[in-house]
Design a protein around this motif. Sequence first.
Motif, mmCIF file in Angstrom:
data_model
loop_
_atom_site.group_PDB
_atom_site.id
_atom_site.type_symbol
_atom_site.label_atom_id
_atom_site.label_comp_id
_atom_site.label_asym_id
_atom_site.label_seq_id
_atom_site.Cartn_x
_atom_site.Cartn_y
_atom_site.Cartn_z
ATOM 1 N N HIS A 271 -15.754 -1.805 4.430
ATOM 2 C CA HIS A 271 -15.338 -1.295 3.125
ATOM 3 C C HIS A 271 -16.245 -1.798 1.999
ATOM 4 N N SER A 272 -16.393 -0.985 0.985
ATOM 5 C CA SER A 272 -17.285 -1.312 -0.150
ATOM 6 C C SER A 272 -16.652 -2.335 -1.095
ATOM 7 N N VAL B 271 0.822 -1.216 0.000
ATOM 8 C CA VAL B 271 0.000 0.000 0.000
ATOM 9 C C VAL B 271 0.861 1.274 0.000
ATOM 10 N N HIS C 11 -5.852 6.850 -0.344
ATOM 11 C CA HIS C 11 -6.882 6.206 0.470
ATOM 12 C C HIS C 11 -7.917 7.213 0.977
ATOM 13 N N PRO C 12 -9.207 6.992 0.702
ATOM 14 C CA PRO C 12 -10.237 7.935 1.144
ATOM 15 C C PRO C 12 -10.279 8.098 2.671
HETATM 16 C C1 HEM Z 1 -5.378 -1.646 1.033
HETATM 17 C C2 HEM Z 1 -6.366 -1.630 1.868
HETATM 18 C C3 HEM Z 1 -7.495 -0.634 1.784
HETATM 19 C C4 HEM Z 1 -8.214 -0.230 0.710
HETATM 20 C C5 HEM Z 1 -8.092 -0.699 -0.746
HETATM 21 C C6 HEM Z 1 -9.166 0.757 1.193
HETATM 22 C C7 HEM Z 1 -10.075 1.431 0.400
HETATM 23 C C8 HEM Z 1 -10.988 2.329 0.861
HETATM 24 C C9 HEM Z 1 -12.014 2.944 0.059
HETATM 25 C C10 HEM Z 1 -12.228 2.712 -1.450
HETATM 26 C C11 HEM Z 1 -12.730 3.759 0.867
HETATM 27 C C12 HEM Z 1 -13.960 4.617 0.477
HETATM 28 C C13 HEM Z 1 -15.204 3.991 1.071
HETATM 29 C C14 HEM Z 1 -15.441 2.611 0.508
HETATM 30 O O1 HEM Z 1 -15.467 2.461 -0.721
HETATM 31 O O2 HEM Z 1 -15.595 1.669 1.329
HETATM 32 C C15 HEM Z 1 -12.158 3.664 2.189
HETATM 33 C C16 HEM Z 1 -12.599 4.352 3.299
HETATM 34 C C17 HEM Z 1 -12.100 4.209 4.573
HETATM 35 N N1 HEM Z 1 -11.093 3.363 4.948
HETATM 36 FE FE1 HEM Z 1 -10.027 2.158 3.760
HETATM 37 N N2 HEM Z 1 -9.000 0.917 2.530
HETATM 38 C C18 HEM Z 1 -7.992 0.082 2.927
HETATM 39 C C19 HEM Z 1 -7.519 -0.111 4.191
HETATM 40 C C20 HEM Z 1 -8.001 0.498 5.304
HETATM 41 C C21 HEM Z 1 -7.547 0.233 6.630
HETATM 42 C C22 HEM Z 1 -6.476 -0.791 7.009
HETATM 43 C C23 HEM Z 1 -8.230 1.038 7.442
HETATM 44 C C24 HEM Z 1 -8.029 1.046 8.904
HETATM 45 C C25 HEM Z 1 -8.893 1.264 9.798
HETATM 46 C C26 HEM Z 1 -9.148 1.843 6.637
HETATM 47 C C27 HEM Z 1 -10.022 2.799 7.082
HETATM 48 C C28 HEM Z 1 -10.903 3.503 6.307
HETATM 49 C C29 HEM Z 1 -11.822 4.509 6.806
HETATM 50 C C30 HEM Z 1 -11.934 4.980 8.245
HETATM 51 C C31 HEM Z 1 -12.578 4.932 5.727
HETATM 52 C C32 HEM Z 1 -13.732 5.912 5.770
HETATM 53 C C33 HEM Z 1 -13.384 7.238 5.230
HETATM 54 C C34 HEM Z 1 -14.603 8.152 5.298
HETATM 55 O O3 HEM Z 1 -15.658 7.763 4.772
HETATM 56 O O4 HEM Z 1 -14.475 9.221 5.868
HETATM 57 N N3 HEM Z 1 -8.976 1.470 5.333
HETATM 58 N N4 HEM Z 1 -11.108 2.793 2.162
#
Ligand code: HEM
Length: 120
Positions: free
Chosen positions: A61-62, A30, A37-38
Amino acid sequence: MPKVYSYQEVAEHNGPENCWIIIDDKVYDVSQFKDEHPGGDEIIMDLGGQDATESFVDIGHSDEALRLLKDLYIGDVDKTSQRVSLEKASSSENQSKGSGTLVLILAIVMLGVAYYLLNE
Ligand code: HEM
């Protein structure tokens, strides 16, 4: 055959330039994605080199996020390898240091009060 990494190897990639995370026993690079990352780069950086399955799933996550994962996949984790815990200088460590000082000040104040009361 996917490449297989030990937990130790993954743990060594915990910096901003070299950042890997484990989700569902799969290893993802990553390093670049974290900046896009959003949810922000810091949240991912904090989990760099570690198993992020729980955090990733908890957020709900979506499907789009799952699709993005496919491009970041670099191999599998060797589940038979020794798990390592990353002890980073975390803010909680600093907090506990801070509360230690507070306890010391409180103890001194209480001693002062006791001294005052005894000499009344
Ligand atoms: C490589 C791994 C990851 C990918 C590909 C990824 C991808 C995304 C994407 C596309 C979104 C936009 C909402 C959605 O489509 O669900 C998102 C939102 C978010 N992700 Fe990740 N994510 C990853 C890892 C993580 C990790 C490890 C965390 C740790 C807690 C995290 C926390 C969040 C949070 C808090 C949001 C919400 C943001 C908001 O709506 O304000 N993500 N992520």
